[in-house]
Design a protein around this motif. Sequence first.
Motif, PDB file in Angstrom:
ATOM      1  N   PHE A  45      -1.826   8.135  -7.821  1.00 39.96           N
ATOM      2  CA  PHE A  45      -1.371   8.460  -6.478  1.00 39.96           C
ATOM      3  C   PHE A  45      -1.408   9.963  -6.206  1.00 39.96           C
ATOM      4  O   PHE A  45      -1.227  10.366  -5.058  1.00 39.96           O
ATOM      5  N   ASP A  51      -1.587   3.233   0.531  1.00 38.93           N
ATOM      6  CA  ASP A  51      -0.445   2.422   0.915  1.00 38.93           C
ATOM      7  C   ASP A  51      -0.352   1.237  -0.043  1.00 38.93           C
ATOM      8  O   ASP A  51      -1.309   0.933  -0.769  1.00 38.93           O
ATOM      9  N   PRO A  52       0.787   0.532  -0.104  1.00 41.44           N
ATOM     10  CA  PRO A  52       0.958  -0.537  -1.107  1.00 41.44           C
ATOM     11  C   PRO A  52      -0.113  -1.618  -1.052  1.00 41.44           C
ATOM     12  O   PRO A  52      -0.576  -2.093  -2.099  1.00 41.44           O
ATOM     13  N   ALA A  55      -3.370  -0.225  -2.406  1.00 36.28           N
ATOM     14  CA  ALA A  55      -3.248  -0.019  -3.847  1.00 36.28           C
ATOM     15  C   ALA A  55      -3.377  -1.339  -4.591  1.00 36.28           C
ATOM     16  O   ALA A  55      -4.060  -1.422  -5.627  1.00 36.28           O
ATOM     17  N   ALA A  56      -2.742  -2.391  -4.079  1.00 36.43           N
ATOM     18  CA  ALA A  56      -2.859  -3.700  -4.721  1.00 36.43           C
ATOM     19  C   ALA A  56      -4.292  -4.211  -4.664  1.00 36.43           C
ATOM     20  O   ALA A  56      -4.782  -4.837  -5.612  1.00 36.43           O
ATOM     21  N   VAL A 206       3.540  -6.356   3.548  1.00 29.65           N
ATOM     22  CA  VAL A 206       3.503  -5.851   2.175  1.00 29.65           C
ATOM     23  C   VAL A 206       4.150  -6.840   1.214  1.00 29.65           C
ATOM     24  O   VAL A 206       3.602  -7.154   0.144  1.00 29.65           O
ATOM     25  N   LEU A 210       1.933  -8.618  -1.813  1.00 24.87           N
ATOM     26  CA  LEU A 210       2.161  -8.263  -3.215  1.00 24.87           C
ATOM     27  C   LEU A 210       2.722  -9.445  -3.992  1.00 24.87           C
ATOM     28  O   LEU A 210       2.425  -9.601  -5.190  1.00 24.87           O
ATOM     29  N   ALA A 261       3.790   7.942  -1.989  1.00 21.75           N
ATOM     30  CA  ALA A 261       2.976   6.724  -2.039  1.00 21.75           C
ATOM     31  C   ALA A 261       3.271   5.921  -3.299  1.00 21.75           C
ATOM     32  O   ALA A 261       3.345   4.683  -3.261  1.00 21.75           O
ATOM     33  N   ARG A 264       6.639   4.087  -2.936  1.00 25.43           N
ATOM     34  CA  ARG A 264       6.559   2.922  -2.050  1.00 25.43           C
ATOM     35  C   ARG A 264       5.878   1.750  -2.741  1.00 25.43           C
ATOM     36  O   ARG A 264       6.322   0.595  -2.613  1.00 25.43           O
ATOM     37  N   PHE A 265       4.813   2.022  -3.473  1.00 26.29           N
ATOM     38  CA  PHE A 265       4.099   0.930  -4.137  1.00 26.29           C
ATOM     39  C   PHE A 265       4.963   0.268  -5.201  1.00 26.29           C
ATOM     40  O   PHE A 265       5.056  -0.968  -5.261  1.00 26.29           O
ATOM     41  N   LEU A 269       6.337  -3.489  -5.353  1.00 24.01           N
ATOM     42  CA  LEU A 269       5.966  -4.382  -6.443  1.00 24.01           C
ATOM     43  C   LEU A 269       7.202  -5.028  -7.071  1.00 24.01           C
ATOM     44  O   LEU A 269       7.219  -6.231  -7.358  1.00 24.01           O
TER      45      LEU A 269
END
Length: 706
Positions: A45, A51-52, A55-56, A206, A210, A261, A264-265, A269
């Motif tokens: 990051f 953003d989550p 990223a996923a 989100v 996730l 970032a 937040r991720f 998660l």
Amino acid sequence: MIWRYPDLRQPVVALLGPRQSGKTTMLRSLSQGCGSTVVHAHLDFHETPLDPVSAAALVAFQMMRGWDTLRRSPVFHRFALGLLALNENLEPDRARATDQIKGLIQQYTRGTRRGRFAARLEEAVDATMDVVATGALSPLVQGQAREVVTAVRDRARPVIGSLLQSTARWGLRDALRWHVGIPEAEAAGSLDALIRLSSASRSAAVGPLLAAFLADAKDQAERHPALRSGCSCELPPEYAGRAARHDHAWVLFVDGAQTPAGRRFLAALVAARMRNEQNERGSGAAADPLIVLAACDQWQPEWTTRWCEPWRTTPLPDTPQRRVPLLTRATRTSWTRQDEAGAGPDPASAAHYWYPVWLDPMSEERASYLTDDSTSLAAPVAASVVHALTGGHWGAALALQEQRESTPPDADAAVRDRPLPAAVDAGGRPLWSRALEAALPEGLAAPAPGRTTPPPAVLAAAYLADMRTADDPRVPPDIADLPRSLELLRRNLWVSTFFHRPSRIREVGWGDADRPPVLHPWLSRCALTALSAAAPADAADGAAGDRPADPWHEVFTRQGQALASLAATRNGSGRGVAREEQQLFYDLALGAFAPVAETLAGRFDRDHRAWVRLLDYLASAPCRLVHEHSAQEAYAVLLAGIEETGRDVVAVATAKLLALLWLYNDPLTERSRRWDAQIEEGFERLAHNSRLLDVSALQQAGALFA
């Protein structure tokens, strides 16, 4: 930690360490070690603040590669369908929106493994019918029969394709059913659930996405277990036969976990894992295979409910707190103890899923290897000095190496022989200045060379030099910005019990007492070097004969007075003795060696174990002499005229021991067999001249230097 067991949750491991301590290097090394055996992915990051959801998606993309231990590459149908729906702009008309979702599902199905197989089979069937109608077999079909065959071919072609793709869509039935079962779907059908997800905002989607990602990972691990024949793990000898059977967790390496970032991720998660556990009741509801290893350079307050802060000596009483382990000693058993009955807060809390561990410092051999350069123009540095000075800190070792490489080729002996933190580069900037600027957390300013007034960071370093103040919940109000400075240094992991470098005689005097929290030796040494190098303040206005105020003397004098005022407000037995010992500590830091040695000798025949403890405490005081002289020169300065003053054997031996251990404990002093022999001789001489029957503490201390 990397072994996975059925129906067991995986932790989110927070790899703790101050800035530039080597966390990124460790993540890269572990990622390379996973190779093609362990399913893993990496997020940074710092470089890419995603953003989550994005990223996923990147994690899923990295994990969909081929792995030696898996028959098939992992797929993420639940997550992919949700992502397609989220990214689609649906028509306001419900019927058209439904057709759009159907088209997305059909398009996605054709891209799956089964879809591609169905497409190839469709092409094969189509080619066979073409052979019958117009190809080599067409002469066998004449007249009206040819018209029938042609009509059947034209009508059957789309039907066969649809049937084959319907068979391929059968592989998505679990993914579609999952979207029906999420709370946001409100028991709607699969198409309506995806339409509802498409109309949600990205932030609202989100959680479901996730959760879908983790559900896909769990489904893959359960339905497609790893091939043991493809495992390249090096097992210890005790694992043989059935004991060698194991499965791997999937690993996600996260760098920059403290960035906005990254926070937040990881929060999303953990929330998704909690969501799956609440929606699917059962022992293995949240038993997805994903273990997260996140590099963190700050302590999070929510961890305190279950884990003792690194700067606290002991866990809080009557709480489920446990000490943070080193990475090399972290075990799954230590983490799962929180699941025991009565272990603490509600398992639904986010802290239940975190597992903070501390990054092991570099070994002396590794630190010496990083700083060793045969082409350097600077004088060689002993490995023990490098390791003690840097504390095994990766960034400190690299800074030290860069400093040695930048030594001007025409530098005179005075410049080359400066203490390491005071060494200057080609531009004349000292190492301590660059090191503090790179290491200090945001909100603490680094001192500038030649500055007169020490900044709060330097005042905090001087305060933390006393091991008895580092764990004190009360701070003197007279020191500027001290509470805020301590809070920033602690939260950014520059104060920790892991940094304490116990002396050889500590166990003799202190027993099995917990290690005190201290400031990192690299940061402490650089800050104290800045204090020693600070220019004296100008004399008072027009006061003839006034001497300029020395910043070192002023800081430690004011600090000793502030602690004395604070101690005066306390009650309890032993406070007076502790305050007297602390005053001796500050007297020694101010250079009053002879009076301190004399007072220490006067306490020799009371309790030898307590005397060794006091000796060890005093020898940890900051020593300004090493900033100006070599260790041998400083020893000669301290003992000048000691033996000619008519002192008895105990007083002389005490003075020598105090001087030796004071300099010996300084990270800039190279330890040698000669120093060890002198210290051992000092303890033996004291044992022979003791008036007490029990001299075991002195004998034990001396034996440690044999």
